[in-house]
Design an enzyme around this catalytic site. Structure first.
Site, short mmCIF file in Angstrom:
data_model
loop_
_atom_site.label_atom_id
_atom_site.label_comp_id
_atom_site.label_asym_id
_atom_site.label_seq_id
_atom_site.Cartn_x
_atom_site.Cartn_y
_atom_site.Cartn_z
N ASP A 63 -0.07 15.08 4.45
CA ASP A 63 -1.19 14.42 5.11
C ASP A 63 -0.69 13.20 5.87
O ASP A 63 0.13 12.44 5.37
CB ASP A 63 -2.21 14.00 4.05
CG ASP A 63 -3.27 13.06 4.58
OD1 ASP A 63 -3.66 13.22 5.75
OD2 ASP A 63 -3.70 12.18 3.81
N GLU A 83 -8.15 8.08 -5.46
CA GLU A 83 -7.54 7.11 -4.56
C GLU A 83 -8.60 6.15 -4.01
O GLU A 83 -9.78 6.48 -3.94
CB GLU A 83 -6.83 7.82 -3.42
CG GLU A 83 -5.84 6.92 -2.67
CD GLU A 83 -4.77 7.72 -1.94
OE1 GLU A 83 -5.13 8.31 -0.92
OE2 GLU A 83 -3.62 7.76 -2.40
N ARG A 136 -7.79 15.76 1.97
CA ARG A 136 -6.51 16.22 2.53
C ARG A 136 -5.40 16.17 1.49
O ARG A 136 -4.53 17.04 1.46
CB ARG A 136 -6.15 15.38 3.76
CG ARG A 136 -7.04 15.66 4.96
CD ARG A 136 -6.48 15.06 6.24
NE ARG A 136 -6.36 13.61 6.18
CZ ARG A 136 -7.35 12.76 6.40
NH1 ARG A 136 -8.57 13.21 6.69
NH2 ARG A 136 -7.15 11.46 6.35
N ASP A 137 -5.41 15.13 0.65
CA ASP A 137 -4.39 15.06 -0.40
C ASP A 137 -4.40 16.31 -1.26
O ASP A 137 -3.35 16.78 -1.72
CB ASP A 137 -4.62 13.83 -1.29
CG ASP A 137 -4.13 12.55 -0.65
OD1 ASP A 137 -3.31 12.63 0.28
OD2 ASP A 137 -4.58 11.47 -1.07
N HIS A 176 -10.28 3.34 -1.18
CA HIS A 176 -10.44 2.91 0.21
C HIS A 176 -11.26 1.63 0.19
O HIS A 176 -12.29 1.51 0.85
CB HIS A 176 -11.12 4.00 1.04
CG HIS A 176 -10.34 4.34 2.28
ND1 HIS A 176 -10.93 4.53 3.51
CD2 HIS A 176 -9.01 4.51 2.49
CE1 HIS A 176 -10.00 4.82 4.41
NE2 HIS A 176 -8.83 4.81 3.81
N ASN A 177 -10.76 0.66 -0.59
CA ASN A 177 -11.52 -0.55 -0.87
C ASN A 177 -11.64 -1.48 0.33
O ASN A 177 -12.75 -1.82 0.76
CB ASN A 177 -10.87 -1.31 -2.03
CG ASN A 177 -10.79 -0.49 -3.29
OD1 ASN A 177 -11.58 0.43 -3.49
ND2 ASN A 177 -9.83 -0.80 -4.14
N SER A 222 -4.30 -0.33 -6.03
CA SER A 222 -4.90 -1.15 -4.98
C SER A 222 -4.86 -2.60 -5.44
O SER A 222 -5.67 -3.03 -6.27
CB SER A 222 -6.35 -0.71 -4.71
OG SER A 222 -6.97 -1.58 -3.78
N LYS A 236 -6.79 14.27 -7.61
CA LYS A 236 -6.26 12.95 -7.24
C LYS A 236 -7.43 11.98 -7.12
O LYS A 236 -8.52 12.35 -6.72
CB LYS A 236 -5.51 13.05 -5.91
CG LYS A 236 -4.95 11.75 -5.34
CD LYS A 236 -3.67 11.32 -6.06
CE LYS A 236 -3.02 10.12 -5.39
NZ LYS A 236 -2.49 10.44 -4.06
N TYR A 276 4.30 0.50 -3.22
CA TYR A 276 4.06 0.21 -4.65
C TYR A 276 5.15 -0.72 -5.20
O TYR A 276 5.57 -0.59 -6.35
CB TYR A 276 4.02 1.50 -5.47
CG TYR A 276 2.80 2.36 -5.21
CD1 TYR A 276 1.85 2.57 -6.20
CD2 TYR A 276 2.59 2.95 -3.98
CE1 TYR A 276 0.73 3.35 -5.98
CE2 TYR A 276 1.47 3.73 -3.73
CZ TYR A 276 0.55 3.93 -4.73
OH TYR A 276 -0.56 4.69 -4.49
N HIS A 280 0.82 -1.21 0.00
CA HIS A 280 0.00 0.00 0.00
C HIS A 280 0.85 1.26 0.00
O HIS A 280 0.54 2.24 -0.68
CB HIS A 280 -0.92 -0.01 1.22
CG HIS A 280 -1.92 1.10 1.23
ND1 HIS A 280 -3.02 1.11 0.41
CD2 HIS A 280 -1.99 2.23 1.97
CE1 HIS A 280 -3.72 2.21 0.63
NE2 HIS A 280 -3.12 2.91 1.57
#
Length: 778
Positions: free
Chosen positions: A265, A88, A111-112, A90-91, A558, A86, A47, A44
């Site tokens: 963040d 992203e 926040r990103d 959260h799966n 992910s 961005k 990468y 996570h």
């Protein structure tokens, strides 16, 4: 002692990785250091299975100010404005705890973006679940949608669009991908960097607890076996959107000073991730005392402070002597802050516990995990699926019923049950909200450049152009797209289609695509077939981005979206940003007026592979993904943009899931008046009728034009060599009529007409509207 009982395996490291840690340190790591490497070398955070492939993506372009490697990408709109954005995932947290997992996903992506110095002005989401006839999937959908709405609505950022799909492959792993867009000045970008030995390291935001510890290394970097979901519940953090709102305002005010050197963040892996990444980027070290971190729980160990994923926190590098300014601004907004350390010049992350050294690790070693090149093997299923004989499928006897069934599919029907739970008008900047091809916001409606950053501006005011005079109203269009079935059948082409469709959805509003972000959702990369699929997808993404001129500014990978060995369909979601130079030319999909001529641009092929029709009506997922000519796609998009901005088009709509018949029906459903309908005809060749009606051939756009302008439009299309057909007209009788014209016997100029579909538009509206509520409200 088995490997699963070894200390390194308990923090997610392999034995080989542990040996490398020992080599780097020249000694055995202590428990705190082991935890640090465990999270920082997790899939996570690091990468490590995807980094080599991601390097093939195009990341440079005339608009790009910040590419991959920061909290968000940034593209220039003009001399005064830039956009940070961005996408992203959260799966895993959302599958374990749908409400909190989805809510904190929204918080993290916000926040990103505002970490870059941008004020968030819009969000989008891309969601995947199993079939809605299963109670578990309805429970997941309810929780995820409620979590997204709760967080986004409270913070006050509009949700302007998104997508949702339901498929058996997501039964054991839902996907929750969140996208955020923010506005900033091109010369006011803030980055996640620590610099200047002696400068202060401050934590800003909520106090730290034990929530989310090891979520990155053990929840988001491993597949489910079926029992982990219940056991992992405590690892999902709980968000506080009101605290996020105050944190955002405090940070944006901090950026108006010059006290901030860098900011990061504190998301996945918490304090250790943000501090080591900032230090590594700056080529410096940091010294942190965890006992100076404001805590909300008693007796926390040093490693717990480092790994906590408590929400709504930032790590800020502040110029020495300016700490009091930061404290005053935080106090104004009711946001906590504390000096917890300083920048050093030795390149080490040194962790203290009330002055006692408990960990000392090179920052670069934490930030630069091993990079792997996994084995690849083409999946055996592809050859079997591509050999499918479509002649085995009978064509429907009732085309009316078939169209209504497709419009009533949760994969095609209205998403109002979802997006009506989101505030899409807050900030007064939304021009096109959820439910269309793309969301569009007006630049200048909510924020505009001020002397030092971003200031409020009344709705509707134009932004200054390069000359300083008010020009046409500008906007930003955005869309998120991916059809996992296409990628399953052909990873390379399916991913290229995702990029092309994301761009096409923006183009039909009148916006020119400029850049993408991505969220690559795949199964276990250690399985050769899965990694082959991922690698092919990256190739397809790179090819499409090069062809369309939309570089990649960042994203997310992910992996391990598997349960009991069953992986999801590969789902490389694309988030597209496009610039609308003149919102006075904004185009929407609905029919506008009686007599307008309906034209189809692009060619329809006999293609049913991966289609919603084949899956819903026949229960078949087979064949190949639709063909895609990227050079033609680019020409088509450029011509449609020109036609829109020359005022030749009154409506435009992408032809996508459900094919031509569904796209036409959607234009009737979205019509300006309920009395509007259409009378159209399609020409049949030797292929299947269902392929003409419901096949999902790519690079097709439906447009309408007035009778006065249709000649100019046709002339433009012919000059630019864009194939097109005049299908029919917008009518005043509120009916949807579609006929087929087939060559008659004898003369080549004689056609036999067959009425295929004749329905009241009200019936289309009803089927479309009830697609999701009939399951959720039952």
């Amino acid at each position: 002692m088995s490997e699963m009982q070894q200390p390194w395996s308990l923090v997610g490291l392999t034995e080989a990785e542990y040996r490398r840690v020992v080599e780097i340190l020249g000694r055995e790591p202590n428990p705190t250091e082991l935890h640090m490497f465990g999270v920082m070398w997790s899939e996570h955070c690091a990468y490590k299975h995807s980094k080599a492939a991601l390097r093939r993506l195009p990341t440079r372009g005339e608009h790009v100010l910040q590419g991959p490697g920061e909290n968000a990408g940034v593209v220039r709109i003009d001399d005064d404005l830039a956009v940070a954005f961005k996408l992203e995932s959260h799966n895993h947290p959302s599958f374990v705890d749908p409400f909190n997992g989805a809510a904190t996903g929204v918080g993290g992506i916000l926040r990103d973006v505002f970490t870059m110095g941008a004020r968030p002005v819009a969000t989008l989401n891309s969601l995947r679940f199993g079939p809605l006839d299963e109670p578990k999937q309805r429970e997941l959908l309810r929780g995820v949608v409620a979590g997204i709405g709760h967080y986004g609505n409270t913070v006050g950022v509009p949700c302007i669009g998104g997508e949702v799909y339901f498929d058996e492959s997501y039964r054991g792993n839902c996907l929750v991908n969140a996208m955020c867009i923010g506005i900033l000045r091109p010369d006011r970008i803030h980055r996640g960097i620590a610099a200047g030995p002696g400068n202060a390291i401050m934590v800003v935001g909520n106090p730290t607890g034990r929530d989310g510890i090891h979520a990155a290394s053990l929840l988001a970097s491993a597949e489910f076996s079926g029992s982990e979901a219940e056991a992992a519940l405590p690892t999902v953090p709980v968000g506080d959107p009101f605290a996020e709102k105050m944190l955002m305002e405090a940070c944006l005010e901090l950026f108006e000073t010059d006290a901030v050197v860098g900011i990061q963040d504190m998301g996945a892996a918490g304090l250790i991730s943000s501090s080591s990444e900032m230090a590594a980027r700056g080529g410096v070290g940091v010294e942190l005392d965890v006992r100076k971190v404001p805590a909300r729980e008693e007796g926390m160990e040093p490693w717990e402070f480092l790994l906590s994923e408590s929400q709504e926190r930032m790590l800020v590098c502040v110029k020495k002597g300016r700490e009091a300014e930061v404290e005053a601004i935080c106090r104004k907004w009711g946001v906590g802050c504390a000096v917890i350390g300083r920048v050093t010049d030795d390149g080490m992350v040194r962790v203290l516990d009330d002055g006692r050294v408990v960990a000392e690790v090179p920052a670069r070693a934490l930030a630069e995990a091993p990079v792997y090149h996994p084995a690849k093997a083409e999946p055996a299923y592809l050859a079997e699926l591509r050999a499918f004989d479509w002649s085995r499928l009978p064509e429907p006897e009732d085309w009316n019923e078939t169209l209504l069934r497709l419009l009533g599919s949760p994969n095609i029907g209205a998403r109002a049950w979802i997006y009506e739970q989101f505030d899409h008008m807050v900030q007064a900047g939304t021009v096109l909200g959820p439910g269309g091809d793309a969301g569009v916001i007006r630049l200048g409606a909510a924020v505009a450049p001020g002397a030092h950053g971003l200031t409020r501006q009344p709705p509707g005011e134009g932004l200054p152009g390069r000359s300083g005079q008010a020009g046409p109203p500008k906007g930003i269009a955005a869309s998120v797209d991916c059809n996992g079935r296409y990628v399953y059948l052909n990873p390379r082409r399916g991913t290229a289609i995702a990029v092309a469709e994301a761009a096409r959805n923006c183009v039909v509003t009148g916006a020119r695509p400029v850049a993408i972000t991505n969220n690559c959702n795949f199964g276990n990369p250690e399985k050769p077939e899965i990694f082959w699929t991922f690698d092919e997808a990256i190739t397809g993404m790179a090819e499409a981005c090069e062809a369309l001129g939309t570089p990649v500014t960042g994203g997310n990978v992910s992996f391990y979206n598997e349960t009991s060995g069953e992986a999801i369909h590969p789902t490389p979601t694309i988030g597209m940003i496009a610039v609308h130079e003149n919102l006075d030319r904004l185009t929407t999909p609905g029919f506008k007026q009686v007599g307008d001529v309906i034209l189809l641009l692009g060619e329809t092929r006999d293609e049913l592979g991966g289609s919603e029709y084949a899956r819903l009506i026949h229960g078949v997922l087979a064949g190949d993904a639709p063909a895609l000519d990227l050079a033609f796609e680019k020409r088509l998009q450029d011509v449609v943009l020109r036609a829109i901005h020359e005022g030749l088009v009154t409506a435009a709509h992408d032809v996508a899931e459900g094919g031509l018949a569904v796209a036409l029906a959607e234009m009737a459903i979205a019509a300006a008046e309920p009395s509007l309908g259409c009378q159209v005809s399609i020409f049949l060749g030797e292929g299947r009728v269902d392929g003409q009606l419901f096949g999902e051939s790519q690079s097709r756009i439906l447009v309408t034009a007035t009778r006065e302008q249709v000649g100019r439009l046709q002339a433009l299309l012919m000059v630019e060599q864009i194939p097109f057909r005049v299908l029919g007209d917008v009518t005043a009788d509120g009916r949807f009529r579609l006929a087929a014209l087939a060559p008659g016997s004898g003369s080549a100029h004689v056609y036999r007409r067959q009425e295929l579909i004749d329905l009241p538009v009200a019936d289309l509206v009803r089927a479309h509207k009830e697609a999701i509520p009939r399951w959720m409200d039952a």
